[in-house]
Design a protein around this motif. Structure first.
Motif, PDB file in Angstrom:
ATOM      1  N   UNK A   1       0.877  -1.211  -0.094  1.00 59.54           N
ATOM      2  CA  UNK A   1      -0.149   0.013  -0.069  1.00 59.54           C
ATOM      3  C   UNK A   1       0.850   1.270   0.163  1.00 59.54           C
ATOM      4  N   UNK A   2       0.390   2.288  -0.637  1.00 58.67           N
ATOM      5  CA  UNK A   2       0.924   3.499  -0.819  1.00 58.67           C
ATOM      6  C   UNK A   2       0.109   4.680  -0.349  1.00 58.67           C
ATOM      7  N   UNK A   3       0.379   5.523   0.392  1.00 61.20           N
ATOM      8  CA  UNK A   3      -0.504   6.812   0.600  1.00 61.20           C
ATOM      9  C   UNK A   3       0.270   7.990  -0.080  1.00 61.20           C
ATOM     10  N   UNK A   4      -0.680   8.654  -0.584  1.00 60.30           N
ATOM     11  CA  UNK A   4       0.121   9.881  -1.253  1.00 60.30           C
ATOM     12  C   UNK A   4      -0.640  11.378  -0.727  1.00 60.30           C
ATOM     13  N   UNK A   5       0.079  11.982  -0.376  1.00 52.39           N
ATOM     14  CA  UNK A   5      -0.396  13.366   0.148  1.00 52.39           C
ATOM     15  C   UNK A   5       0.257  14.659  -0.899  1.00 52.39           C
ATOM     16  N   UNK A   6      -0.650  15.370  -1.515  1.00 51.31           N
ATOM     17  CA  UNK A   6      -0.264  16.420  -2.274  1.00 51.31           C
ATOM     18  C   UNK A   6      -0.129  17.802  -1.348  1.00 51.31           C
ATOM     19  N   UNK A   7       0.833  18.599  -2.005  1.00 49.51           N
ATOM     20  CA  UNK A   7       0.870  19.804  -1.235  1.00 49.51           C
ATOM     21  C   UNK A   7       1.319  20.842  -2.169  1.00 49.51           C
ATOM     22  N   UNK A   8       1.327  22.273  -1.978  1.00 45.65           N
ATOM     23  CA  UNK A   8       1.881  23.438  -2.731  1.00 45.65           C
ATOM     24  C   UNK A   8       0.857  24.141  -3.499  1.00 45.65           C
ATOM     25  N   UNK A   9      -0.249  23.517  -3.610  1.00 42.70           N
ATOM     26  CA  UNK A   9      -1.406  24.280  -4.492  1.00 42.70           C
ATOM     27  C   UNK A   9      -1.580  25.869  -4.145  1.00 42.70           C
ATOM     28  N   UNK A  10      -2.297  26.343  -4.813  1.00 37.69           N
ATOM     29  CA  UNK A  10      -2.626  27.891  -4.473  1.00 37.69           C
ATOM     30  C   UNK A  10      -2.910  28.464  -5.349  1.00 37.69           C
ATOM     31  N   UNK A  11      -3.162  29.971  -5.214  1.00 36.82           N
ATOM     32  CA  UNK A  11      -3.668  30.892  -6.209  1.00 36.82           C
ATOM     33  C   UNK A  11      -2.308  31.622  -6.695  1.00 36.82           C
TER      34      UNK A  11
ATOM     35  N   UNK B   1       5.248  24.913  -7.169  1.00 39.35           N
ATOM     36  CA  UNK B   1       5.948  23.975  -7.160  1.00 39.35           C
ATOM     37  C   UNK B   1       5.017  22.740  -6.128  1.00 39.35           C
ATOM     38  N   UNK B   2       4.527  21.825  -6.826  1.00 41.50           N
ATOM     39  CA  UNK B   2       3.521  20.694  -6.089  1.00 41.50           C
ATOM     40  C   UNK B   2       4.402  19.789  -5.582  1.00 41.50           C
ATOM     41  N   UNK B   3       4.092  19.160  -4.494  1.00 37.68           N
ATOM     42  CA  UNK B   3       5.082  18.111  -3.762  1.00 37.68           C
ATOM     43  C   UNK B   3       3.932  16.893  -3.655  1.00 37.68           C
ATOM     44  N   UNK B   4       4.388  15.754  -3.858  1.00 41.02           N
ATOM     45  CA  UNK B   4       3.616  14.542  -3.335  1.00 41.02           C
ATOM     46  C   UNK B   4       4.421  13.682  -2.377  1.00 41.02           C
ATOM     47  N   UNK B   5       3.912  13.573  -1.226  1.00 46.01           N
ATOM     48  CA  UNK B   5       4.703  12.649  -0.241  1.00 46.01           C
ATOM     49  C   UNK B   5       4.013  11.386   0.133  1.00 46.01           C
ATOM     50  N   UNK B   6       4.887  10.377  -0.292  1.00 42.08           N
ATOM     51  CA  UNK B   6       4.539   9.114  -0.258  1.00 42.08           C
ATOM     52  C   UNK B   6       4.960   8.510   0.644  1.00 42.08           C
ATOM     53  N   UNK B   7       4.176   7.344   1.486  1.00 47.90           N
ATOM     54  CA  UNK B   7       4.343   6.411   2.469  1.00 47.90           C
ATOM     55  C   UNK B   7       4.725   4.988   1.874  1.00 47.90           C
TER      56      UNK B   7
ATOM     57  N   UNK C   1      -2.585   2.916  -9.587  1.00 50.24           N
ATOM     58  CA  UNK C   1      -3.265   2.137  -8.368  1.00 50.24           C
ATOM     59  C   UNK C   1      -3.537   2.982  -7.227  1.00 50.24           C
ATOM     60  N   UNK C   2      -2.727   4.018  -6.952  1.00 52.28           N
ATOM     61  CA  UNK C   2      -2.603   4.749  -5.783  1.00 52.28           C
ATOM     62  C   UNK C   2      -2.983   6.198  -6.248  1.00 52.28           C
ATOM     63  N   UNK C   3      -3.751   6.945  -5.442  1.00 51.04           N
ATOM     64  CA  UNK C   3      -4.020   8.326  -5.791  1.00 51.04           C
ATOM     65  C   UNK C   3      -4.138   9.135  -4.439  1.00 51.04           C
TER      66      UNK C   3
END
Length: 119
Positions: free
Chosen positions: A1-11, A19-25, A107-109
């Motif tokens: 299993x992989x969990x993904x968390x995005x960050x960095x969005x905005x206006x 720059x968007x980041x995606x941290x994975x476990x 498979x993972x989002x």
């Protein structure tokens, strides 16, 4: 299993950068191809960019080629999307995704991060 968390969005204003980041476990992150997708209001989700497990190969949608750069740091379990010269039509929710095999089936989002580009 992989969990993904995005960050960095905005206006951001047109012509700006984010720059968007995606941290994975999970210990298998470094063996997965990773991709970025986006979905604008009223539109279907579309492919933006992908990167191989090693980072040695990258692919881009024609609409972002030359403006966006995907990269990854396997030591940090993180994939990035550098977005330059942003346009109002780049406004969307951006998702990262993991493909355990190949480049086609993800498979993972993650949950997505909103990017809004004002004109």
């Amino acid at each position: 299993q992989v969990q993904l968390v995005e960050s960095g969005g905005g206006l951001v204003q047109a012509g700006g950068s984010l720059r968007l980041s995606c941290a994975a476990s999970g210990r298998t992150f470094s063996s997965y191809a990773m991709g970025w997708f986006r979905q604008a209001p009223g539109k279907e989700r579309e492919f933006v960019a992908a990167i191989s497990w090693s980072g040695g190969s990258t692919y881009y949608a024609d609409s972002v080629k030359g403006r966006f750069t995907i990269s990854r740091d396997n030591a940090k379990n993180t994939v990035y999307l550098q977005m330059n010269s942003l346009k109002p039509e780049d406004t969307a929710v951006y998702y990262c995704a993991a493909a355990p095999t190949g480049w086609v089936v993800y498979d993972y989002w993650g949950q997505g991060t909103q990017v809004t580009v004002s004109s």
